[in-house]
Design an enzyme around this catalytic site. Structure first.
Site, PDB file in Angstrom:
ATOM      1  N   ASP A  28      -2.842   6.346  -3.044  1.00 18.50           N
ATOM      2  CA  ASP A  28      -1.658   5.741  -2.440  1.00 18.50           C
ATOM      3  C   ASP A  28      -1.138   4.650  -3.372  1.00 18.50           C
ATOM      4  O   ASP A  28      -1.631   4.488  -4.484  1.00 18.50           O
ATOM      5  CB  ASP A  28      -1.942   5.224  -1.025  1.00 18.50           C
ATOM      6  CG  ASP A  28      -2.882   4.018  -1.020  1.00 18.50           C
ATOM      7  OD1 ASP A  28      -3.603   3.827  -2.023  1.00 18.50           O
ATOM      8  OD2 ASP A  28      -2.905   3.273  -0.031  1.00 18.50           O
ATOM      9  N   SER A  85       0.807  -1.219   0.000  1.00 18.03           N
ATOM     10  CA  SER A  85       0.000   0.000   0.000  1.00 18.03           C
ATOM     11  C   SER A  85       0.845   1.276   0.000  1.00 18.03           C
ATOM     12  O   SER A  85       1.594   1.540  -0.927  1.00 18.03           O
ATOM     13  CB  SER A  85      -0.957  -0.049   1.192  1.00 18.03           C
ATOM     14  OG  SER A  85      -1.915   0.975   1.128  1.00 18.03           O
TER      15      SER A  85
END
Length: 543
Positions: free
Chosen positions: A282, A68
């Protein structure tokens, strides 16, 4: 009775030895640490995913290889349950136990324990779909995962390089295909078509919004955003920045949603004109952070709390306009990280519930409402519509409000936070309300806040209660935090162990920026003194 293919598992497991000096833990985001240390974990997750599938009568389980918003050298892996939701929490202990077995013999014994404890019928076929982001360690880790899947003779589908939200979408569509709960076509094209068609319907008849600048964090979101361009046509223009997937070290480096939220400033690669708005994804495109420049060119952040307020308020308006406000209850779920001003604003308009940090807590609480809206302040969130609410919306007397609700159901990815899906929802709401960034921002005024992390020797020494807003361990630390907070107007602060890193996070807010910063670093100093943190990692502001 079908038995485990022990010889095959042991032979392949020996190729993926566990590092002796590392203890792995399956947390909020699955396993996450330096990518080069995860080879054994990925092999074992392959076995675990197959067991989970067998336990659930051969339903397809998802595996996403990503870290992530973490730096590029990190990587991770998480399992996705059949409806696209996070792995059932009771299985997190199984994941941790399998990952930490010291050798192949111990690993096979641990697998056998899971089979017995979960009463798994090994004769049931196993099905798994997996994907990865763009991290350089991804291909090697996927190879280890496939080794595990093949060792236990699971059927698998490689979804390639894609975003976390697409993988969640695929899991749900595969498992609902051909049923009354069908969620769409089980392909990436099905995802692109479903979301873009609903978005275009929401924008129909509205003035064309100004182009949206999207910071892709030099991650896999750039691939998906680029693909969306062809599906959106001329109705909505997106301009991509930080879309470099080839330069080593570029991923999440001084860009992306986490950079914007933590630093509360523009990525250095972006310049906004007065009045221009933009957003950041992200690294795996499941978090979204909006921002804009005012008429003086000053940066203003529109985080997950601002998104919640915009989206929830609009959905409440639509439900009321459709005449369904007595039958459909809309609720908002927040965590302790939500800005106090947003909680105050929302609480005067609809039910607001605070839960511990972590998608699984938010998602579960949102399911308790007919329409549940949740966005963490960090920009991860979605909207859930209960089956009963969806049925009511589809069968009620047609109206413009009802048509808009139907399209919101399709533009939102209900399986997980999805930065691109959420951005389309935000843009649709802004278009319907004729809002600029300034008008959206003015719905309420954020209290200044600061988030600090302290590296400690043992994050598990920190225990919390009251949805993580108060410490119960170490003893006496909460009283010291309370004493500090009382010295600041509008002060609030809490301390909680991270679910993804070996750190403790300190959040503080107060009436002014200076006071919020000062409170955060003074509380961080208390944590450091209590826990004997690493001096080299001590934030400079409280040295």
């Amino acid at each position: 009775m079908t038995m485990l293919p022990i010889n095959e598992i042991q032979e392949r497991s020996d190729r993926h030895p566990k590092p002796s000096d590392i203890k792995f833990q399956y947390g909020t985001a699955g396993f996450r640490t330096l990518g080069k240390t995860l080879d054994s974990v990925l092999f074992r997750v392959g076995i675990l995913a197959a067991l989970r599938s067998k336990k659930l009568d051969g339903k397809t389980i998802g595996v996403m290889v990503t870290a992530s918003h973490n730096p590029e050298p990190d990587n991770g892996v998480k399992l996705v349950d059949p409806r696209g939701e996070m792995l059932e929490s009771s299985w997190e202990a199984h994941a941790t136990a399998l990952a930490n077995a010291p050798n192949s013999v111990a690993f096979i014994a641990a697998v056998d324990e899971v089979v017995k404890a979960a009463k798994i019928d090994l004769a049931i076929p196993a099905r798994v779909v997996f994907a990865r982001d763009t991290r350089p360690t991804g291909p090697q880790l996927v190879a280890a995962l496939k080794d595990g899947l093949e060792a236990i003779k699971a059927e698998y589908r490689d979804a390639g390089v894609t975003t976390t939200p697409v993988l969640h979408y695929l899991v749900r569509t595969i498992n609902t295909k051909g049923t009354k709960d069908s969620y769409g076509e089980d392909t990436e094209e099905g995802y692109l078509t479903k979301l873009s068609d609903a978005f275009k319907k929401l924008l129909a008849g509205k003035p064309t919004p100004p182009p949206l600048l999207i910071d892709c964090a030099n991650g896999v979101g750039a691939l998906m955003a680029e693909r969306f361009k062809a599906y959106l046509g001329d109705i909505f223009n997106i301009n991509l920045v930080n879309a470099d997937l080839h330069t080593p070290g570029a991923l999440n480096n001084s860009c992306g949603a986490d950079f914007v939220k933590v630093n509360q400033k523009l990525p250095p690669s972006i310049t906004l004109q007065p009045g221009q708005r933009a957003c950041s994804l992200d690294g795996d495109a499941d978090r979204l952070m909006y921002y804009y420049a005012d008429e003086r060119g000053q940066f203003h952040m529109l985080d997950g709390d601002k998104i919640t307020t915009l989206v929830a308020s609009y959905i409440v308006e639509l439900v009321k306009a459709a005449g369904l406000d007595e039958q459909i209850k809309v609720g908002v779920i927040q965590t302790a990280y939500a800005n106090g001003s947003s909680t105050k604003y929302l609480s005067g308009r609809l039910p607001v519930k605070c839960v511990p940090t972590g998608v699984k807590h938010l998602h579960h609480a949102a399911e308790q409402y007919d329409i549940g809206v949740y966005f963490e302040a960090n920009g991860h969130g979605t909207v859930l519509f209960s089956p009963a609410a969806q049925e009511l919306i589809s069968s009620h007397k047609p109206s413009t409000a009802l048509t808009n609700l139907k399209n919101i159901i399709d533009v939102i990815n209900q399986t997980v936070g999805d930065a691109l899906s959420d951005a389309f929802l935000v843009e649709a709401v802004l278009a319907h309300k004729s809002f600029s960034g300034v008008e959206w921002d003015s719905m309420y005024c954020d209290l200044p806040n600061r988030l600090v992390k302290v590296v400690v020797s043992d994050r598990n020494a920190f225990k919390t209660e009251d949805a993580e807003r108060r410490l119960v361990s170490p003893p006496g630390l909460q009283a010291k935090v309370d004493e500090l907070v009382r010295k600041y107007e509008g002060g609030r602060s809490f301390v909680r162990p991270s679910g993804t890193e070996d750190v403790v996070r300190v959040y503080a807010e107060a009436a002014t920026r200076t006071e919020a910063d000062e409170l955060a670093f003074r509380v961080a100093g208390l944590v450091y003194d209590e826990a004997g943190g690493d001096p080299s990692q001590r934030p400079k502001e409280f040295l």
